[in-house]
Design an enzyme around this catalytic site. Structure first.
Site, PDB file in Angstrom:
ATOM      1  N   HIS A   1       2.822 -17.725   8.131  1.00 42.14           N
ATOM      2  CA  HIS A   1       2.567 -18.308   7.571  1.00 42.14           C
ATOM      3  C   HIS A   1       4.715 -18.223   6.029  1.00 42.14           C
ATOM      4  O   HIS A   1       4.913 -18.938   5.814  1.00 42.14           O
ATOM      5  CB  HIS A   1       2.062 -17.561   6.210  1.00 42.14           C
ATOM      6  CG  HIS A   1       1.908 -16.150   5.223  1.00 42.14           C
ATOM      7  ND1 HIS A   1       1.590 -15.232   6.208  1.00 42.14           N
ATOM      8  CD2 HIS A   1       2.721 -16.120   4.218  1.00 42.14           C
ATOM      9  CE1 HIS A   1       1.719 -14.297   5.236  1.00 42.14           C
ATOM     10  NE2 HIS A   1       2.460 -14.461   4.158  1.00 42.14           N
TER      11      HIS A   1
ATOM     12  N   ASP B   1      -1.230 -14.116  12.423  1.00 44.79           N
ATOM     13  CA  ASP B   1      -0.369 -14.726  11.045  1.00 44.79           C
ATOM     14  C   ASP B   1       0.969 -13.892  11.353  1.00 44.79           C
ATOM     15  O   ASP B   1       1.549 -12.998  10.164  1.00 44.79           O
ATOM     16  CB  ASP B   1      -1.172 -14.497   9.415  1.00 44.79           C
ATOM     17  CG  ASP B   1      -0.076 -14.547   9.349  1.00 44.79           C
ATOM     18  OD1 ASP B   1       0.859 -16.377   8.900  1.00 44.79           O
ATOM     19  OD2 ASP B   1      -0.527 -14.647   7.506  1.00 44.79           O
TER      20      ASP B   1
ATOM     21  N   SER C   1       4.987 -10.279   1.836  1.00 47.33           N
ATOM     22  CA  SER C   1       4.911 -10.749   3.494  1.00 47.33           C
ATOM     23  C   SER C   1       5.728 -10.227   4.646  1.00 47.33           C
ATOM     24  O   SER C   1       6.997 -10.705   4.582  1.00 47.33           O
ATOM     25  CB  SER C   1       4.745 -12.546   3.129  1.00 47.33           C
ATOM     26  OG  SER C   1       3.020 -13.007   2.670  1.00 47.33           O
TER      27      SER C   1
END
Length: 464
Positions: free
Chosen positions: A163, A198, A316
């Site tokens: 992402h 992910d 992230s």
């Protein structure tokens, strides 16, 4: 809708955090700084971290636990550039002298070692691990954002989240710039993405002499172990926070527009039945694409380590390391206390993809451009949703012919309670663990049938 679960990176050299603290001298980059000014969001979810507006000049070169009661929002830790002011903070000098180390700027904070003769554990971990964490900026024609990444090799392979490099699934060809901990800027290309877990690998152009992250064995992590999160929360690179591992076997479900279309990666290859989302307290909105994510029918389920180290948007893809500075997880998500709060932030519930899973996926992406995932060949649902069941686990609603479940002798009505030695509390746990395993790998099961416990093994299929 039922849930169906149906050349490697070379070993990295050992070096202690204390040695790195004693040796390392990391000169601060020359840069202009601005403070972040986050724009309020209408719904708490992923927020893009501020991107630098004035960039440095480019150089030449377990055990499972019950799910939380009440409503929480699981938010991805990528930050967004739209509506934010820029910020760049470099690593302060750490030269081992008796003088306080210089901060990178008088308008920001770097890592400052005031007394090199009395370095504590966290400072030593930071000195060891920070050179292996980078800041990633992705930009498309309509959106932009930033996250973090972990260096895998001296020539610039970097592990991050899907992402981060796809802007929450909005684009497959974002322009990517990467900033090292020393301020060096690189262009980067995507080697491969794995939306099922992910994770993604990118390659920095012209990189050499980078410091690879040392991997720990995440299967040996215990609840209560120290953990240090490193990344760029809220657009502040080289940020270090510390805490403990608060759970080693948590599974979360994520609505994801980056997930393969038409594939219910939440579980079901081959069956139709009850969707277990109705009983889950978790909500997960991908950054910058909140409305699109809420409308997405696709989902992924991933196994994660839970930590109370402060993790925020922008972390992230960054590192969660142990007290030796070794990687135990890739930061991926946080939980916030309400779906109606204006801004997401750390409340002491952060999540990281275990390093063993991340390393396997990264190896396969580097070798083949993509990663594989196991397939059980059965439709499952939480046993708590089935009337008359007395065992907590994943209830087999249907077995697909010629699959791993059939090979293992599983039948409708069986309740799987363990997978590869990991406790299974419901179908989310089972799906996450099956997906974590490589296609074609051997798996072990513990299941209950008619009140009696049994063990079985089978070879997992391949998730297409």
């Amino acid at each position: 809708m039922s849930n169906d679960i149906g050349s490697p990176i070379p070993p990295l050299p050992e070096r202690s955090a204390q040695d790195a603290a004693a040796e390392g001298a990391y000169p601060p980059p020359t840069a202009t700084y601005q403070s972040p000014n986050p724009a309020p969001a209408s719904q708490p979810s992923y927020q893009w971290a501020p991107q630098p507006q004035n960039e440095p000049k480019k150089k030449d070169r377990s055990t499972g636990g019950a799910k939380l009661a009440g409503l929480v929002v699981v938010a991805a830790l990528i930050g967004g550039g739209v509506g934010f002011g820029g910020a760049w903070l470099g690593l302060a000098a750490f030269d081992g002298s008796d003088e306080p180390a210089a901060v990178a700027s008088n308008t920001g904070q770097g890592i400052t070692i005031n007394n090199p003769d009395d370095v504590n554990e966290t400072a030593a971990v930071a000195a060891s691990a920070l050179p292996s964490v980078v800041t990633i900026e992705a930009q498309s024609s309509s959106a932009g954002g930033s996250g973090s990444g972990v260096v895998l090799s001296e020539d610039g392979y970097v592990l991050t989240n899907t992402h981060v490099v796809t802007l929450g699934g909005a684009t497959s060809d974002a322009q990517i710039r990467v900033t090292g901990s020393d301020g060096t800027l690189y262009d980067a290309t995507i080697v491969g993405t794995d939306p099922i877990y992910d994770l993604a690998v990118i390659k920095l152009e012209g990189a050499s002499g980078m410091t690879p992250m040392d991997f720990a064995d995440s299967s040996k992590v215990n609840i209560g172990d120290n953990s240090v999160a490193i990344g760029a929360p809220m657009g502040l690179p080289n940020t270090v926070t510390t805490g403990v591992i608060s759970n080693t076997n948590r599974s979360i479900e994520i609505q994801s527009s980056a997930a393969p279309e038409g594939d219910d990666t939440g579980g079901g290859q081959g069956g139709e039945g009850e969707d277990d989302n109705s009983q889950s307290p978790w909500f997960f909105d991908l950054p910058g694409q909140e409305e699109q994510q809420r409308q997405s029918a696709e989902s992924i389920k991933i196994a994660v380590l839970q930590t109370d180290a402060a993790i925020n948007p922008g972390n992230s893809g960054g590192a969660l390391v142990d007290d030796e500075g070794k990687l135990i997880g890739i930061n991926v998500a946080i939980a916030t206390g309400s779906s109606s709060s204006e801004e997401g932030g750390s409340i002491g519930l952060g999540f990281a993809i275990p390093s063993n899973i991340a390393e396997r996926v990264a190896n396969e992406i580097i070798e083949d451009g993509q990663a594989t995932h196991g397939l059980l060949g059965a439709s499952v649902t939480p046993s708590s949703a089935v009337e008359g069941t007395t065992t907590t686990g994943a209830y087999i609603a249907e077995v697909v012919g010629d699959g791993a479940a059939e090979e293992a002798g599983l039948k409708k009505g069986d309740v799987i309670t363990q997978f590869n030695g990991v406790r299974v509390n419901d179908s989310v746990d089972l799906t996450a663990q099956v997906r974590a395993a490589a296609a074609g790998s051997e798996a072990t099961f513990v299941y209950v049938r008619d009140g009696e416990e049994h063990e079985a093994t089978a070879t997992l299929g391949t998730l297409e």
